[in-house]
Enzyme design. Structure first.
Site, PDB file in Angstrom:
ATOM      1  N   GLN A  92      -5.056   1.752   1.471  1.00 13.12           N
ATOM      2  CA  GLN A  92      -4.075   1.631   1.241  1.00 13.12           C
ATOM      3  C   GLN A  92      -2.726   0.384   0.827  1.00 13.12           C
ATOM      4  OE1 GLN A  92       1.008   3.177   1.411  1.00 13.12           O
ATOM      5  NE2 GLN A  92      -0.775   4.469   2.717  1.00 13.12           N
ATOM      6  N   GLU A 115      -1.062   2.782   9.320  1.00 12.94           N
ATOM      7  CA  GLU A 115       0.184   2.933   9.154  1.00 12.94           C
ATOM      8  C   GLU A 115       0.838   3.099   9.873  1.00 12.94           C
ATOM      9  OE1 GLU A 115       2.353   3.047   6.002  1.00 12.94           O
ATOM     10  OE2 GLU A 115       3.632   2.796   7.315  1.00 12.94           O
ATOM     11  N   ASP A 126       1.530   0.477   5.481  1.00  7.14           N
ATOM     12  CA  ASP A 126       0.988  -0.349   4.020  1.00  7.14           C
ATOM     13  C   ASP A 126       0.954  -0.652   3.200  1.00  7.14           C
ATOM     14  OD1 ASP A 126      -1.773   0.657   6.219  1.00  7.14           O
ATOM     15  OD2 ASP A 126      -1.549   2.856   5.096  1.00  7.14           O
ATOM     16  N   GLY A 170      24.662   0.370   8.476  1.00  4.71           N
ATOM     17  CA  GLY A 170      25.576  -0.810   8.205  1.00  4.71           C
ATOM     18  C   GLY A 170      26.650  -0.742   8.898  1.00  4.71           C
ATOM     19  N   GLY A 171      27.855  -1.485   8.316  1.00  5.91           N
ATOM     20  CA  GLY A 171      28.854  -1.371   8.568  1.00  5.91           C
ATOM     21  C   GLY A 171      29.601   0.017   7.866  1.00  5.91           C
TER      22      GLY A 171
HETATM   23  N1  CAO Z   1     -21.660  -3.517   1.730  1.00  2.00           N
HETATM   24  C1  CAO Z   1     -21.710  -4.116   3.088  1.00  2.00           C
HETATM   25  N2  CAO Z   1     -20.798  -3.345   3.734  1.00  2.00           N
HETATM   26  C2  CAO Z   1     -19.255  -3.371   3.435  1.00  2.00           C
HETATM   27  C3  CAO Z   1     -18.922  -3.619   2.358  1.00  2.00           C
HETATM   28  C4  CAO Z   1     -19.215  -3.645   1.069  1.00  2.00           C
HETATM   29  N3  CAO Z   1     -19.956  -3.848   0.334  1.00  2.00           N
HETATM   30  N4  CAO Z   1     -17.948  -3.106   1.962  1.00  2.00           N
HETATM   31  C5  CAO Z   1     -17.169  -3.177   3.306  1.00  2.00           C
HETATM   32  N5  CAO Z   1     -18.393  -3.044   4.687  1.00  2.00           N
HETATM   33  C6  CAO Z   1     -18.593  -3.429   5.844  1.00  2.00           C
HETATM   34  C7  CAO Z   1     -18.055  -4.351   6.559  1.00  2.00           C
HETATM   35  O1  CAO Z   1     -18.588  -5.533   7.062  1.00  2.00           O
HETATM   36  C8  CAO Z   1     -17.653  -3.703   7.771  1.00  2.00           C
HETATM   37  O2  CAO Z   1     -18.264  -2.996   8.467  1.00  2.00           O
HETATM   38  P1  CAO Z   1     -19.148  -3.788  10.169  1.00  2.00           P
HETATM   39  O3  CAO Z   1     -18.351  -3.328  11.084  1.00  2.00           O
HETATM   40  O4  CAO Z   1     -20.058  -3.598  10.463  1.00  2.00           O
HETATM   41  O5  CAO Z   1     -18.513  -5.733  10.492  1.00  2.00           O
HETATM   42  C9  CAO Z   1     -17.538  -2.035   7.631  1.00  2.00           C
HETATM   43  O6  CAO Z   1     -18.022  -1.271   6.057  1.00  2.00           O
HETATM   44  C10 CAO Z   1     -16.530  -1.318   7.811  1.00  2.00           C
HETATM   45  O7  CAO Z   1     -14.957  -2.095   7.297  1.00  2.00           O
HETATM   46  P2  CAO Z   1     -13.300  -1.636   8.515  1.00  2.00           P
HETATM   47  O8  CAO Z   1     -14.159  -1.433  10.149  1.00  2.00           O
HETATM   48  O9  CAO Z   1     -12.624  -2.177   8.018  1.00  2.00           O
HETATM   49  O10 CAO Z   1     -13.455   0.077   7.878  1.00  2.00           O
HETATM   50  P3  CAO Z   1     -12.679   0.876   9.458  1.00  2.00           P
HETATM   51  O11 CAO Z   1     -13.302   2.493   8.620  1.00  2.00           O
HETATM   52  O12 CAO Z   1     -13.805   0.951  10.281  1.00  2.00           O
HETATM   53  O13 CAO Z   1     -11.643   1.098   9.881  1.00  2.00           O
HETATM   54  C11 CAO Z   1      -9.353   0.383   8.733  1.00  2.00           C
HETATM   55  C12 CAO Z   1     -10.685   1.111   8.319  1.00  2.00           C
HETATM   56  C13 CAO Z   1      -8.230   0.878   8.089  1.00  2.00           C
HETATM   57  C14 CAO Z   1      -9.161   1.070  10.819  1.00  2.00           C
HETATM   58  C15 CAO Z   1     -10.394  -1.386   9.441  1.00  2.00           C
HETATM   59  O14 CAO Z   1     -10.094  -1.667   7.996  1.00  2.00           O
HETATM   60  C16 CAO Z   1      -8.476  -2.488   9.629  1.00  2.00           C
HETATM   61  O15 CAO Z   1      -7.915  -2.298  10.736  1.00  2.00           O
HETATM   62  N6  CAO Z   1      -7.928  -2.418   8.278  1.00  2.00           N
HETATM   63  C17 CAO Z   1      -6.846  -3.965   8.668  1.00  2.00           C
HETATM   64  C18 CAO Z   1      -5.674  -3.078   9.404  1.00  2.00           C
HETATM   65  C19 CAO Z   1      -5.491  -2.332   7.740  1.00  2.00           C
HETATM   66  O16 CAO Z   1      -5.613  -2.866   6.762  1.00  2.00           O
HETATM   67  N7  CAO Z   1      -4.998  -1.922   7.935  1.00  2.00           N
HETATM   68  C20 CAO Z   1      -4.871  -0.255   6.549  1.00  2.00           C
HETATM   69  C21 CAO Z   1      -5.002   0.253   6.027  1.00  2.00           C
HETATM   70  S1  CAO Z   1      -4.417   1.996   5.226  1.00  2.00           S
HETATM   71  O17 CAO Z   1      -3.894   2.605   5.780  1.00  2.00           O
END
Ligand code: CAO
Length: 415
Positions: free
Chosen positions: A17, A139, A168, A247-248
């Protein structure tokens, strides 16, 4: 008519998001947003909270309008080359992966700079540098760590998260501002830069008034507009203030006619000082306008519960819309508690493009929230979200790949 960000190309490496809300805004302002997704899977939200089998969820469609979708396996060596070509062609790379993911892919800031020194690299992370910088964040974690949850809810209950996605979507907004600011600075320096919006920082920025209150509490030990005053007690930290106005001008949520069966038959009522006499007239308590115990804001503070109870006796005789109409005549600030159903059906929001009906090839018609920021010279035209990889061939051709090369890369699993 042209659009404000015509000619700006965004390499959209966002998911879920926070990042997608940012790039959707930039797309609405006219940027060409190319969303990079993994073939076969795509943004995880395509399949989350689905209401129709095998169709992109509303979660995805409502966050990814006006974008193009290209699939690339960015861990495949040939896929990496496609991403490199995109980095060279685009102005901004936006990402919100977990900390370190972009580096692990081989796209460090230094490498991106080598490929395109004008590139702006914009990231959402859960936390800025510090003890939690390596944490993944969603979030509600941000709402808790940014100070919102400890200050939301009622004094006798636990911390509460809010339905507004301040972690988000709020951080996505902050990031979008950082990006356009960096684009503006680049017109003078010719250089790109890194833009970071941490979700904790974004939430805290929106909770700024609570840090104000913390310091007031530290100094005086009390806050007279909080419901804890005068009969409750204050601890060391800013307490949960229920529905008290931040607020106030004291305010509270009051029942309206029908509250017994309708969970949203309520109105927010503000006892704004300049209209106190009018409030007294409307609710039939004319004597309060001159009574020294009620006539001034300071005198009223110890009586707020009693005052709101009296006003509520009046609001309970009216629907929230009747109350609104009457109170607005006297410039008394108030607002109905609108349900999502009422908002979805509100004609004026459709007229302004704040609520938009969109047609999607596999989902059919659905409602979305349009651009909340209206520019007179850059009107927003909301277009449906892309299917997974819908624009892969088109974007690859723009990068100079021939149809034969595209099909070879597809066979190799790179795109
Ligand atoms: N081709 C190949 N690999 C890809 C890719 C693509 N097109 N797109 C993504 N990937 C890979 C990434 O390189 C990553 O790999 P590694 O872990 O091996 O380095 C993997 O996909 C997963 O990425 P991620 O760790 O970001 O995803 P997740 O689902 O485990 O975590 C989230 C999700 C949101 C918790 C994390 O991305 C995060 O903390 N983001 C920053 C904060 C944020 O934006 N949070 C809000 C999200 S909205 O609620």
């Amino acid at each position: 008519m042209g659009k404000a960000l015509d000619g700006v190309r965004i390499l959209d490496f966002t998911h879920v998001q926070s990042g997608p809300t940012c790039t959707q805004l930039l797309a609405w302002f006219g940027a060409d947003v190319i969303k990079v997704e993994r073939a076969g899977a795509g943004d995880i939200t395509r399949e989350q909270l689905r209401d129709i089998p095998d169709v992109d969820s509303l979660y995805f469609t409502m966050l990814n309008h006006n974008k193009r979708s290209i699939t690339i396996d960015t861990k495949n060596p040939e896929g990496k080359l496609v991403l490199e070509a995109l980095i060279q062609k685009c102005d901004v790379l936006v990402e919100n992966f977990a900390p370190g993911a972009l580096d692990r892919m081989g796209f460090t800031w230094e490498r991106i700079q080598e490929l395109n020194p004008r590139m702006i690299v914009a990231s959402v992370k859960g936390f800025g540098p510090g003890p939690y910088e390596d944490c993944k964040v969603y979030e509600n974690v941000a709402q808790c760590a940014g100070g919102a949850a400890s200050t939301t809810g009622f004094d006798d209950g636990p911390p509460v998260v809010t339905g507004a996605q301040i972690g988000d979507s709020g951080t996505g907004l902050h990031l979008a501002l950082g990006i356009v600011t960096a684009l503006y600075q680049r017109t003078q320096t010719g250089r790109g830069q890194r833009v970071l919006a941490a979700m904790q920082d974004g939430v805290l920025n929106l909770c700024r008034v609570k840090l104000r209150d913390q310091q007031r509490l530290d100094r005086t030990g009390t806050m007279k507009e909080y419901p804890q005053y005068p009969n409750g007690s204050f601890g060391e930290a800013v307490p949960r203030a229920g529905n008290a106005s931040g607020g106030g001008q004291p305010g509270w949520i009051l029942k309206c006619k029908g509250w017994e069966t309708d969970p949203n038959a309520y109105i927010y009522f503000i006892t704004q000082a300049p209209v106190w006499a009018k409030i007294c007239n409307v609710i039939g308590k004319e004597e309060w306008a001159t009574d020294p115990d009620y006539a001034t804001p300071a005198a009223r503070l110890p009586h707020l519960k009693e005052i709101f109870a009296e006003i509520e006796r009046w609001t309970m005789t009216k629907t929230k819309f009747e109350a609104m109409q009457i109170l607005n005549k006297y410039d008394i600030p108030c607002g109905p508690i609108l349900s999502m159903k009422e908002i979805a059906e509100e004609p004026s929001l459709r007229k302004t493009g704040t609520i938009v009906e969109v047609d999607h090839p596999t989902r059919g018609k659905y409602l979305t929230v349009g651009n909340p920021i209206k520019l007179s010279d850059s009107p927003t035209d909301v277009k449906r979200s892309p299917l997974l990889g819908e624009h892969t061939d088109e974007v690859m051709a723009e990068l100079g790949y021939s149809p034969q090369q595209i099909s070879a890369l597809r066979t190799a699993g790179a795109i």
